[in-house]
Design a protein around this motif. Sequence first.
Motif, short mmCIF file in Angstrom:
data_model
loop_
_atom_site.label_atom_id
_atom_site.label_comp_id
_atom_site.label_asym_id
_atom_site.label_seq_id
_atom_site.Cartn_x
_atom_site.Cartn_y
_atom_site.Cartn_z
N SER A 85 0.81 -1.22 0.00
CA SER A 85 0.00 0.00 0.00
C SER A 85 0.85 1.27 0.00
O SER A 85 0.29 2.37 -0.03
N SER A 86 2.16 1.15 0.02
CA SER A 86 3.00 2.34 0.10
C SER A 86 3.08 3.05 -1.25
O SER A 86 3.09 2.41 -2.31
N ASN A 87 3.13 4.37 -1.21
CA ASN A 87 3.29 5.15 -2.44
C ASN A 87 4.63 5.87 -2.49
O ASN A 87 4.85 6.73 -3.33
N ARG A 88 5.51 5.51 -1.60
CA ARG A 88 6.89 5.96 -1.65
C ARG A 88 7.78 4.75 -1.90
O ARG A 88 7.51 3.65 -1.39
N ALA A 89 8.83 4.95 -2.65
CA ALA A 89 9.69 3.82 -3.02
C ALA A 89 11.13 4.32 -3.13
O ALA A 89 11.42 5.49 -2.91
N ARG A 90 12.00 3.40 -3.44
CA ARG A 90 13.39 3.76 -3.75
C ARG A 90 13.79 3.05 -5.03
O ARG A 90 13.33 1.93 -5.31
N ALA A 91 14.66 3.70 -5.79
CA ALA A 91 15.06 3.16 -7.09
C ALA A 91 16.59 3.05 -7.15
O ALA A 91 17.30 3.96 -6.72
N THR A 119 -0.09 -3.21 -7.53
CA THR A 119 -1.02 -4.29 -7.88
C THR A 119 -0.42 -5.14 -8.98
O THR A 119 0.34 -4.63 -9.82
N ASP A 120 -0.74 -6.45 -8.95
CA ASP A 120 -0.33 -7.32 -10.06
C ASP A 120 -1.46 -7.52 -11.06
O ASP A 120 -1.37 -8.34 -11.96
N LEU A 127 -5.40 3.72 -9.45
CA LEU A 127 -4.41 4.45 -8.66
C LEU A 127 -3.37 3.53 -8.03
O LEU A 127 -2.79 3.84 -6.99
N HIS A 128 -3.12 2.38 -8.68
CA HIS A 128 -2.05 1.46 -8.30
C HIS A 128 -1.01 1.41 -9.42
O HIS A 128 -1.35 1.57 -10.59
N THR A 129 0.22 1.15 -9.04
CA THR A 129 1.28 0.95 -10.02
C THR A 129 1.42 -0.55 -10.29
O THR A 129 1.44 -1.34 -9.34
N MET A 243 9.69 -3.67 -10.67
CA MET A 243 9.07 -2.81 -9.68
C MET A 243 7.94 -3.52 -8.93
O MET A 243 7.22 -4.37 -9.46
N GLY A 244 7.81 -3.12 -7.65
CA GLY A 244 6.79 -3.70 -6.81
C GLY A 244 7.17 -3.59 -5.35
O GLY A 244 8.26 -3.10 -5.00
N PRO A 245 6.31 -4.07 -4.44
CA PRO A 245 6.65 -4.05 -3.02
C PRO A 245 7.74 -5.06 -2.69
O PRO A 245 7.90 -6.06 -3.40
N GLU A 246 8.48 -4.79 -1.65
CA GLU A 246 9.67 -5.57 -1.29
C GLU A 246 9.38 -7.08 -1.21
O GLU A 246 10.12 -7.89 -1.76
#
Length: 251
Positions: A85-91, A119-120, A127-129, A243-246
């Motif tokens: 659910s996070s909308n902050r990330a690191r690249a 989301t997959d 509003l999901h990546t 890309m995606g959650p950890e």
Amino acid sequence: MTVTRALALVIGAVVCTGVLGTGCAQQPSEEASSRDSQPPVTSASPQAGPPRAFPSPLPGVGPAMRARLPDATRQALVVTGATESSNRARAVLYERYPAQGWRAVAGPWPAHNGLRGWTDDHEAGDLHTPVGVFRLSDAGGRLPDPGTRLPYDQDPQFAVSGTGHLGEPLEGSFDYVIAIDYNRVPGTTPLDKTRPLGEDKGGGVWIHVDHDGPTNACVSLSEEHMRALLTALDPDKEPVVVMGPEQVLAR
């Protein structure tokens, strides 16, 4: 024969017999032969070689996601969110070398993603990546090409106005963009609206300039980091974004 000569002959015979009995012209004993036939004993032993080094896998990316990488890919931008659910990330940008494996070459950079996280099974307007591995084929923007090797489309249509989800201004967000090959036709401008999976699966998912807030579905980086990414990406290395959650990326 004189007595003196005869006595000398007898004494010589006795002396020779005694010498022969003690090994005159003796042969080596079995123990000595065995000892002499053995190779010399040395204190040196074969030296063990250095530990074998194995190429490093893509950090933070598990077997399931790594299996989705194209075989020829040698550049990967890994965008990781803390939770679904996070909308902050690191690249972090990685490159693959034949002997060393994957090594970080740029980052980590702070990033934003969709307001509601990841989301997959992305759908238009959710509003999901989208989660996954996607090629990075084309770029563009309102500003001139900063020196990228990707095909670059400078076009005033990349202008944007209004405010984001936190009320922040969106102006300048599309000064630089890199199209993520999700539901689009590679080899076309990012502005192309063709949607091979259908309109309901969304599209126009880009990496673009950050506006200090979450996006609709895109990934955003600061303008400085966008320029760095654009000039680093090399189409000959078949770059992708992972890309995606950890927890999902680590599977």
